[in-house]
Design an enzyme around this catalytic site. Structure first.
Site, PDB file in Angstrom:
ATOM      1  N   ILE A   1       0.848  -1.205   0.000  1.00 35.71           N
ATOM      2  CA  ILE A   1       0.000   0.000   0.000  1.00 35.71           C
ATOM      3  C   ILE A   1       0.882   1.254   0.000  1.00 35.71           C
ATOM      4  O   ILE A   1       0.596   2.227  -0.707  1.00 35.71           O
ATOM      5  CB  ILE A   1      -0.975  -0.016   1.204  1.00 35.71           C
TER       6      ILE A   1
ATOM      7  N   THR B   1       2.258   0.799   8.388  1.00 37.99           N
ATOM      8  CA  THR B   1       2.799  -0.519   8.767  1.00 37.99           C
ATOM      9  C   THR B   1       1.661  -1.438   9.218  1.00 37.99           C
ATOM     10  O   THR B   1       0.611  -0.966   9.633  1.00 37.99           O
ATOM     11  CB  THR B   1       3.760  -0.411   9.969  1.00 37.99           C
TER      12      THR B   1
ATOM     13  N   SER C   1      -3.211   2.636   9.102  1.00 38.67           N
ATOM     14  CA  SER C   1      -2.685   1.291   9.372  1.00 38.67           C
ATOM     15  C   SER C   1      -3.611   0.583  10.358  1.00 38.67           C
ATOM     16  O   SER C   1      -4.581  -0.071   9.960  1.00 38.67           O
ATOM     17  CB  SER C   1      -1.247   1.368   9.887  1.00 38.67           C
ATOM     18  N   ARG C   2      -3.356   0.751  11.626  1.00 33.71           N
ATOM     19  CA  ARG C   2      -4.248   0.287  12.690  1.00 33.71           C
ATOM     20  C   ARG C   2      -4.123   1.314  13.821  1.00 33.71           C
ATOM     21  O   ARG C   2      -3.034   1.889  14.013  1.00 33.71           O
ATOM     22  CB  ARG C   2      -3.820  -1.084  13.236  1.00 33.71           C
TER      23      ARG C   2
ATOM     24  N   ASP D   1      -8.105   7.083   9.737  1.00 33.78           N
ATOM     25  CA  ASP D   1      -9.098   6.088   9.326  1.00 33.78           C
ATOM     26  C   ASP D   1      -9.274   5.032  10.411  1.00 33.78           C
ATOM     27  O   ASP D   1     -10.200   4.237  10.347  1.00 33.78           O
ATOM     28  CB  ASP D   1      -8.649   5.418   8.008  1.00 33.78           C
TER      29      ASP D   1
ATOM     30  N   GLU E   1     -12.278   0.584  18.279  1.00 33.08           N
ATOM     31  CA  GLU E   1     -13.239   0.750  17.178  1.00 33.08           C
ATOM     32  C   GLU E   1     -14.502  -0.059  17.455  1.00 33.08           C
ATOM     33  O   GLU E   1     -14.384  -1.190  17.934  1.00 33.08           O
ATOM     34  CB  GLU E   1     -12.605   0.310  15.858  1.00 33.08           C
TER      35      GLU E   1
ATOM     36  N   HIS F   1     -12.826   3.563   9.583  1.00 32.95           N
ATOM     37  CA  HIS F   1     -12.049   2.412   9.097  1.00 32.95           C
ATOM     38  C   HIS F   1     -12.593   1.919   7.743  1.00 32.95           C
ATOM     39  O   HIS F   1     -13.080   0.797   7.635  1.00 32.95           O
ATOM     40  CB  HIS F   1     -12.052   1.279  10.133  1.00 32.95           C
ATOM     41  N   ILE F   2     -12.476   2.780   6.743  1.00 34.98           N
ATOM     42  CA  ILE F   2     -13.051   2.462   5.419  1.00 34.98           C
ATOM     43  C   ILE F   2     -11.987   2.355   4.328  1.00 34.98           C
ATOM     44  O   ILE F   2     -12.288   2.514   3.147  1.00 34.98           O
ATOM     45  CB  ILE F   2     -14.095   3.518   4.996  1.00 34.98           C
TER      46      ILE F   2
ATOM     47  N   SER G   1     -10.483   0.076   2.657  1.00 34.89           N
ATOM     48  CA  SER G   1     -10.725  -0.790   1.492  1.00 34.89           C
ATOM     49  C   SER G   1     -12.203  -0.836   1.116  1.00 34.89           C
ATOM     50  O   SER G   1     -12.619  -1.672   0.313  1.00 34.89           O
ATOM     51  CB  SER G   1     -10.237  -2.212   1.802  1.00 34.89           C
TER      52      SER G   1
HETATM   53  P1  NAP Z   1       2.927  -4.957   3.518  1.00 34.09           P
HETATM   54  O1  NAP Z   1       3.037  -5.016   2.030  1.00 34.09           O
HETATM   55  O2  NAP Z   1       3.297  -6.144   4.312  1.00 34.09           O
HETATM   56  O3  NAP Z   1       3.781  -3.689   3.973  1.00 34.09           O
HETATM   57  C1  NAP Z   1       4.046  -3.400   5.299  1.00 34.09           C
HETATM   58  C2  NAP Z   1       5.288  -2.535   5.370  1.00 34.09           C
HETATM   59  O4  NAP Z   1       5.493  -2.176   6.749  1.00 34.09           O
HETATM   60  C3  NAP Z   1       6.547  -3.205   4.885  1.00 34.09           C
HETATM   61  O5  NAP Z   1       7.237  -2.324   4.048  1.00 34.09           O
HETATM   62  C4  NAP Z   1       7.352  -3.467   6.159  1.00 34.09           C
HETATM   63  O6  NAP Z   1       8.737  -3.307   5.993  1.00 34.09           O
HETATM   64  C5  NAP Z   1       6.877  -2.327   7.030  1.00 34.09           C
HETATM   65  N1  NAP Z   1       7.103  -2.628   8.443  1.00 34.09           N
HETATM   66  C6  NAP Z   1       6.747  -3.735   9.132  1.00 34.09           C
HETATM   67  N2  NAP Z   1       7.175  -3.639  10.403  1.00 34.09           N
HETATM   68  C7  NAP Z   1       7.835  -2.464  10.489  1.00 34.09           C
HETATM   69  C8  NAP Z   1       8.529  -1.800  11.537  1.00 34.09           C
HETATM   70  N3  NAP Z   1       8.627  -2.359  12.746  1.00 34.09           N
HETATM   71  N4  NAP Z   1       9.079  -0.595  11.276  1.00 34.09           N
HETATM   72  C9  NAP Z   1       8.993  -0.048  10.039  1.00 34.09           C
HETATM   73  N5  NAP Z   1       8.348  -0.610   9.011  1.00 34.09           N
HETATM   74  C10 NAP Z   1       7.780  -1.808   9.250  1.00 34.09           C
HETATM   75  O7  NAP Z   1       1.446  -4.590   3.955  1.00 34.09           O
HETATM   76  P2  NAP Z   1       0.345  -3.743   3.170  1.00 34.09           P
HETATM   77  O8  NAP Z   1      -0.432  -4.644   2.285  1.00 34.09           O
HETATM   78  O9  NAP Z   1       0.978  -2.528   2.586  1.00 34.09           O
HETATM   79  O10 NAP Z   1      -0.619  -3.344   4.403  1.00 34.09           O
HETATM   80  C11 NAP Z   1      -0.119  -2.643   5.506  1.00 34.09           C
HETATM   81  C12 NAP Z   1      -1.162  -2.556   6.612  1.00 34.09           C
HETATM   82  O11 NAP Z   1      -2.170  -1.622   6.268  1.00 34.09           O
HETATM   83  C13 NAP Z   1      -1.966  -3.827   6.895  1.00 34.09           C
HETATM   84  O12 NAP Z   1      -1.257  -4.764   7.655  1.00 34.09           O
HETATM   85  C14 NAP Z   1      -3.174  -3.276   7.628  1.00 34.09           C
HETATM   86  O13 NAP Z   1      -2.935  -3.225   9.015  1.00 34.09           O
HETATM   87  C15 NAP Z   1      -3.293  -1.861   7.078  1.00 34.09           C
HETATM   88  N6  NAP Z   1      -4.506  -1.710   6.254  1.00 34.09           N
HETATM   89  C16 NAP Z   1      -5.472  -0.834   6.658  1.00 34.09           C
HETATM   90  C17 NAP Z   1      -6.606  -0.687   5.894  1.00 34.09           C
HETATM   91  C18 NAP Z   1      -7.704   0.271   6.305  1.00 34.09           C
HETATM   92  O14 NAP Z   1      -8.853  -0.004   6.030  1.00 34.09           O
HETATM   93  N7  NAP Z   1      -7.375   1.384   6.918  1.00 34.09           N
HETATM   94  C19 NAP Z   1      -6.783  -1.445   4.728  1.00 34.09           C
HETATM   95  C20 NAP Z   1      -5.772  -2.301   4.344  1.00 34.09           C
HETATM   96  C21 NAP Z   1      -4.628  -2.431   5.107  1.00 34.09           C
HETATM   97  P3  NAP Z   1       9.693  -4.349   5.203  1.00 34.09           P
HETATM   98  O15 NAP Z   1       9.180  -4.363   3.789  1.00 34.09           O
HETATM   99  O16 NAP Z   1      11.016  -3.737   5.300  1.00 34.09           O
HETATM  100  O17 NAP Z   1       9.532  -5.663   5.891  1.00 34.09           O
END
Ligand code: NAP
Length: 329
Positions: free
Chosen positions: A159, A211, A239-240, A264, A269, A288-289, A291
């Site tokens: 993302i 993250t 994120s969360r 978001d 929640e 929290h919308i 997606s």
């Molecule tokens: P992803 O591709 O796994 O990307 C997560 C990124 O966070 C990676 O680049 C990872 O780094 C980094 N990360 C993990 N731990 C970290 C730390 N301790 N310090 C710094 N960076 C760290 O996941 P994604 O698909 O982009 O989704 C990310 C998150 O968005 C989901 O897990 C979810 O919680 C949230 N989300 C929210 C919504 C919403 O409705 N608001 C919708 C979808 C997702 P590395 O690449 O270096 O490992």
């Protein structure tokens, strides 16, 4: 041959249900919303698979589910999975990466634009009849540019990359990012720079937290981090809620340490109506919308259905990284 029994905790669109029924013996919650937790816990005993989008999926839940082999989550985040408990029981956990990246990234840009240009605040201003001749001075309605500003993305994953693309190619923004690892391809494609969390916080005009929630990222952003940000900067979280110390964020906003926020997600929640963040006009709040569009939620349910079938019939699945060994073994 008997089909594996699965529980579907939300009503699914007809084509997705039809696909599942071809391969599995399905019981679907046919009322609005999702199956209440108590009902899920009472029923899960007989099922080999479940499709859901919340948890927790922990040891106590798994004790009630002796036949369970797969939990297919209709989400990319999987902080509701207790990885150790699932690994110990060899229960596969799957999620829905990629299909929601653009939709969540669109929403992050909407939060940046809305907070920076005060869209939600000034929408209320107009609707409340405050836009009148001789009313407020024009300057009182000024916001902050998004174009050509510096965006700092914490968590440069799927993302994060979709946000970077929009920010750099659409809004000519300068890109800083922080992740566990540097991403040379991102730097080559978007001209971004990998930096420490501290440097990012000091320099960015828009700090975007993206993250996953994990033990390492719980309260990743705390009071000392808001102290580093510019007083003109905005904090965006999709994120969360638990990746931020929400009390520290509230104080930083109340004390003018940062200019505004776009949120978001919240620690609790649905957010409590008493949460002081809801009283601040410079905070844009959403339920929290990230997606939540018709098309993307359909694609997520379709992918979760494929994961469920794949895990129970030996096909391809999007297993969460920490449980990959369960399908490779
Ligand atoms: P992803 O591709 O796994 O990307 C997560 C990124 O966070 C990676 O680049 C990872 O780094 C980094 N990360 C993990 N731990 C970290 C730390 N301790 N310090 C710094 N960076 C760290 O996941 P994604 O698909 O982009 O989704 C990310 C998150 O968005 C989901 O897990 C979810 O919680 C949230 N989300 C929210 C919504 C919403 O409705 N608001 C919708 C979808 C997702 P590395 O690449 O270096 O490992």
């Amino acid at each position: 041959m008997t089909k594996p029994k699965v529980l579907l905790t939300r009503k699914l669109a007809e084509p997705i249900l039809a696909y599942l029924q071809e391969h599995l013996d399905c019981t679907m919650w046919d009322q609005e919303g999702s199956m209440p937790r108590a009902e899920l816990e009472a029923k899960i005993h007989d099922y080999e698979g479940v499709m859901l989008s919340g948890g927790p999926i922990n040891a106590s839940f798994l004790e009630k589910a002796p036949r369970l082999r797969v939990v297919s989550s209709v989400s990319v985040g999987y902080n509701h999975f207790d990885i150790e408990a699932m690994r110990a029981r060899r229960v596969i956990g799957t999620h829905t990466p990629y299909v929601l990246d653009d939709t969540v990234a669109d929403l992050v840009l909407a939060l940046m634009l809305s907070a920076g240009r005060r869209v939600a605040e000034l929408d209320a201003f107009v609707k409340q009849g405050n836009w009148k001749k001789g009313g407020v001075k024009e300057e009182q309605l000024f916001g902050m540019d998004v174009h050509h500003a510096t965006v700092g993305i914490i968590g440069m994953g799927r993302i994060g990359e979709a946000i970077a693309k929009r920010a750099v190619h659409g809004f000519d923004m300068k890109l800083l990012y922080h992740s566990r690892t540097a991403k040379p391809d991102i730097e080559a494609r978007f001209g971004g720079r990998f930096c420490s969390l501290e440097e990012l916080l000091k320099e960015a005009d828009y700090v975007v937290l993206m993250t996953p929630l994990s033990p390492e990222t719980a309260k990743l952003i705390r009071a000392e981090h808001f102290d580093l940000m510019k007083p003109t900067a905005f904090f965006i979280n999709a994120s969360r809620g638990q990746t931020v110390d929400e009390q520290a964020l509230t104080q930083a906003l109340q004390q003018g340490k940062i200019r505004g926020a776009g949120l978001d997600v919240f620690e609790l929640e649905p957010v409590s109506p008493d949460n002081p963040l809801l009283k601040l006009p410079n905070v844009v709040t959403l339920p929290h919308i990230g997606s939540a569009t018709d098309q993307t939620r359909y694609e997520m349910a379709k992918l979760a259905a494929h994961n469920l079938v794949g895990a129970l019939t030996g096909g391809k699945v999007h297993v969460v990284p920490e449980l990959k060994e369960l399908v490779e073994a």
